[in-house]
Each structure stands twice: as structure tokens, then as C-alpha cells.
Enzyme design. Structure first.
Site, short mmCIF file in Angstrom:
data_model
loop_
_atom_site.label_atom_id
_atom_site.label_comp_id
_atom_site.label_asym_id
_atom_site.label_seq_id
_atom_site.Cartn_x
_atom_site.Cartn_y
_atom_site.Cartn_z
N MET A 225 0.84 -1.20 0.00
CA MET A 225 0.00 0.00 0.00
C MET A 225 0.88 1.25 0.00
O MET A 225 0.41 2.35 0.31
CB MET A 225 -0.95 -0.01 1.20
CG MET A 225 -1.92 -1.20 1.13
SD MET A 225 -3.42 -0.96 2.07
CE MET A 225 -2.78 -0.75 3.70
N HIS B 284 9.36 -3.47 3.33
CA HIS B 284 9.01 -3.72 1.92
C HIS B 284 10.28 -4.03 1.12
O HIS B 284 10.27 -4.87 0.22
CB HIS B 284 8.33 -2.48 1.31
CG HIS B 284 7.04 -2.07 1.98
ND1 HIS B 284 6.91 -0.88 2.63
CD2 HIS B 284 5.84 -2.69 2.08
CE1 HIS B 284 5.67 -0.77 3.12
NE2 HIS B 284 5.01 -1.86 2.80
P1 AMP Z 1 1.56 -2.91 3.47
O1 AMP Z 1 2.13 -1.91 2.53
O2 AMP Z 1 1.65 -2.52 4.89
O3 AMP Z 1 0.20 -3.40 3.04
O4 AMP Z 1 2.50 -4.18 3.36
C1 AMP Z 1 2.83 -4.75 2.12
C2 AMP Z 1 3.59 -6.02 2.37
O5 AMP Z 1 4.78 -5.71 3.11
C3 AMP Z 1 2.81 -7.04 3.20
O6 AMP Z 1 3.07 -8.34 2.69
C4 AMP Z 1 3.38 -6.84 4.57
O7 AMP Z 1 3.27 -7.98 5.38
C5 AMP Z 1 4.83 -6.53 4.25
N1 AMP Z 1 5.46 -5.82 5.37
C6 AMP Z 1 4.97 -4.73 6.02
N2 AMP Z 1 5.79 -4.40 7.03
C7 AMP Z 1 6.80 -5.29 7.03
C8 AMP Z 1 7.97 -5.49 7.84
N3 AMP Z 1 8.25 -4.70 8.87
N4 AMP Z 1 8.80 -6.51 7.53
C9 AMP Z 1 8.52 -7.34 6.48
N5 AMP Z 1 7.44 -7.20 5.68
C10 AMP Z 1 6.60 -6.20 5.96
#
Ligand code: AMP
Length: 285
Positions: free
Chosen positions: A32, A39
Site C-alpha cells: 500500500m 518492503h
Molecule cells: P503494506 O504496505 O503494509 O500493506 O504491506 C505490504 C507487504 O509488506 C505485506 O506483505 C506486509 O506484510 C509486508 N510488510 C509490512 N511491514 C513489514 C515489515 N516490517 N517486515 C517485512 N514485511 C513487511
């Protein structure tokens, strides 16, 4: 190098098919946006095995059960595209809400039992939104592999269920949680924490780590492990614990005892920001 930025779903599909037609494998990292090193780890993991990596940036309205959370969700597209380029992402897919949910859109992907507890209970409709958008993105990008973070443990379980049940030809891969030096899991929402809330938020990982240490030294009753997490979190002050659950790593069923192996998942509200985290416990004799 600056990645290609694609907003049209059909162009995205064509781009991806063209790459695959040359024999290249396509990796996909759905996000997102408001990108951070968590990420980054997903992209690096993809880059280590996939020939090209596509990263999507889409703040998906249907997975927000709280309108103000959707409105205030950080949006930093230009910086994200630059960051993605530095990481070697070949294409950024950044569709508009209207491009993904065209007039008349009326289909929902609903996953059953694994989507019900925890996030499912506290964020009604959230996983319908997640399963629907991830399915749509996978059908557009048609990747060989898709990469997700273990921070959103239940989300990975929901995605795996949908991919298996809908026979989507993609490998789902999970990457460990990237943390700040004080243990706080990296999250796009962390920038909304004021200094007091930021410092209190560290209690979440300290609590989960303490519970893991207790499990390793012989405390296995789920109620005791949950108490350890809750006590440490609330000691940070002005934090509301939404849930702390000890669950089976795949079925997400609530467990009474951690000896079979478990994950402790927790959600807190801290200075108006909702944060989640988890820790995996290995099986013990
Ligand atoms: P988001 O942008 O928050 O929807 O996350 C996108 C992807 O990045 C999802 O698969 C999350 O689980 C992963 N993600 C978010 N934060 C972390 C983190 N601290 N470490 C590893 N992966 C993450």
C-alpha cells in the site's frame, strides 16, 4: 534506474505477459506504499530468485473498516517509485481506485475460518477486501511468485487459502519481519506515532519477546503467555490492547498450550494508531 510506472490493469498484464514470453520469471510484491525497509526486504527476496520484480502500490479502500484510517494512510508515490528503483524493481503498478473498482464492480472473495479470528473479528470486512484485491492483483500481474511479510501473519494465511482454493498458479512466499533497532516492527503507520506513542509502542515487541523467552523456559499455558504480553504492553501507558492470541501457525485456531508450536499475535492501539505484530514459538518437548 527508475522503474516503469503502470496505472492501467490491462497494460500491466501485457507488460507481465511480455516478460514471461521471453522466459523471464516475474516476482510480485503487493503493497500500500509509504515504502520502508520491510518492503525492501520483500523486494530483495524476490530479486534473489525472480528475473524481474513488480511492486504494486494501491491503498485499497475495501480493506479499511475505518474511514479516517483510509484517508490519513500515508501516500508518498514519488518517493516510493524512487525507492523501488533503487531496489531494482522493474515495474511499479499504481492503479487508481476507480481503475481497480470499475462501475458495477460487485464481486467479493471471502475466505472462511482463517479469516475469522483476530483481525477478522476486530476489523469487520477487512479480509474480504484483502482477499479480493490480492486475487485481482494476482490475476492482473500473473506472477510466478508473490511475496508477503510475516508481520501480517493472518493475512498470509488468508492469501494462501484463497490461492489454493481458487487454483491461482502462483507461489506464495513469506519474508521475516523487519524491525527498528528497538524491536518495533516497521510499518507505514509508524510515522503517525508521536514521540510518546512511539516509545510506548516498543512494549509490543518487548512483550512478545518476553512471552517467547517464557515459552522457551517452560511456560506453556496460553493464558500465562498472553498475560506476559499484556502486562508489558500496558506498562508502557496509554495503550489499549485489542487482542493477544496464541494460535496454531496455519489454522489460526486458538491454542491452550504452546508446546505444539504456536504464534502469538497481538494488536494494540497506541496514540490513535493501530499496530500489529507477532512472534513464532517453536515446538517444545
Ligand atoms: P503494506 O504496505 O503494509 O500493506 O504491506 C505490504 C507487504 O509488506 C505485506 O506483505 C506486509 O506484510 C509486508 N510488510 C509490512 N511491514 C513489514 C515489515 N516490517 N517486515 C517485512 N514485511 C513487511
Amino acid at each position: 534506474m527508475r522503474p516503469e510506472v503502470i496505472t492501467d490493469p490491462n497494460l500491466m498484464r501485457t507488460w507481465s505477459r511480455d516478460r514471461r514470453a521471453t522466459g523471464a520469471t516475474v516476482g510480485f510484491v503487493p503493497t500500500m506504499g509509504a515504502l520502508h525497509e520491510g518492503h525492501g526486504d520483500l523486494v530483495r527476496a524476490s530479486r534473489s530468485v525472480d528475473d524481474v520484480t513488480v511492486l504494486s502500490i494501491f491503498v485499497n479502500p475495501t480493506q479499511f473498516n475505518d474511514a479516517s484510517d483510509y484517508e490519513t494512510y500515508p501516500r508518498t508515490l514519488d518517493a516510493d517509485v524512487a525507492f523501488a528503483g533503487d531496489l531494482g524493481v522493474a515495474a511499479v503498478f499504481a492503479p487508481s481506485p476507480g481503475g481497480m473498482y470499475r462501475p458495477g464492480h460487485d464481486t467479493v472473495v471471502r475466505v472462511g475460518a482463517v479469516a475469522e479470528p483476530m483481525e477478522g473479528k476486530h476489523r469487520p470486512g477487512h479480509f474480504d477486501g484483502v482477499a479480493t484485491i490480492v486475487t485481482k492483483l494476482l490475476l492482473i500481474v500473473e506472477p510466478d511468485r508473490a511475496w508477503f511479510g510475516a508481520k501480517d501473519w493472518q493475512q498470509v494465511a488468508v492469501v494462501r487459502r484463497a490461492v489454493a482454493d481458487l487454483d491461482i498458479a502462483v507461489g506464495v512466499r513469506t519474508v521475516p519481519t523487519r524491525r527498528e533497532s528497538d524491536g518495533l516492527a516497521m510499518s507505514s503507520r509508524n510515522i503517525r506515532l508521536d514521540p510518546t506513542a512511539r516509545s510506548a509502542a516498543t512494549g509490543l515487541w518487548r512483550g512478545l519477546s518476553a512471552a517467547r523467552a517464557a515459552h522457551e523456559s517452560g511456560v506453556h499455558a496460553a493464558a500465562d503467555l498472553r498475560d506476559i504480553v499484556t502486562r508489558i504492553v500496558v506498562a508502557g501507558g496509554s495503550i489499549e490492547v485489542e487482542y493477544v492470541e496464541v494460535v496454531h501457525p496455519e489454522t489460526l485456531e486458538s491454542l491452550g498450550d504452546s508446546r505444539t508450536g504456536a504464534v502469538i499475535c497481538a494488536a494494540i492501539r497506541c496514540g490513535g494508531v493501530r499496530l500489529i505484530d507477532n512472534v513464532e514459538l517453536s515446538p517444545r518437548p
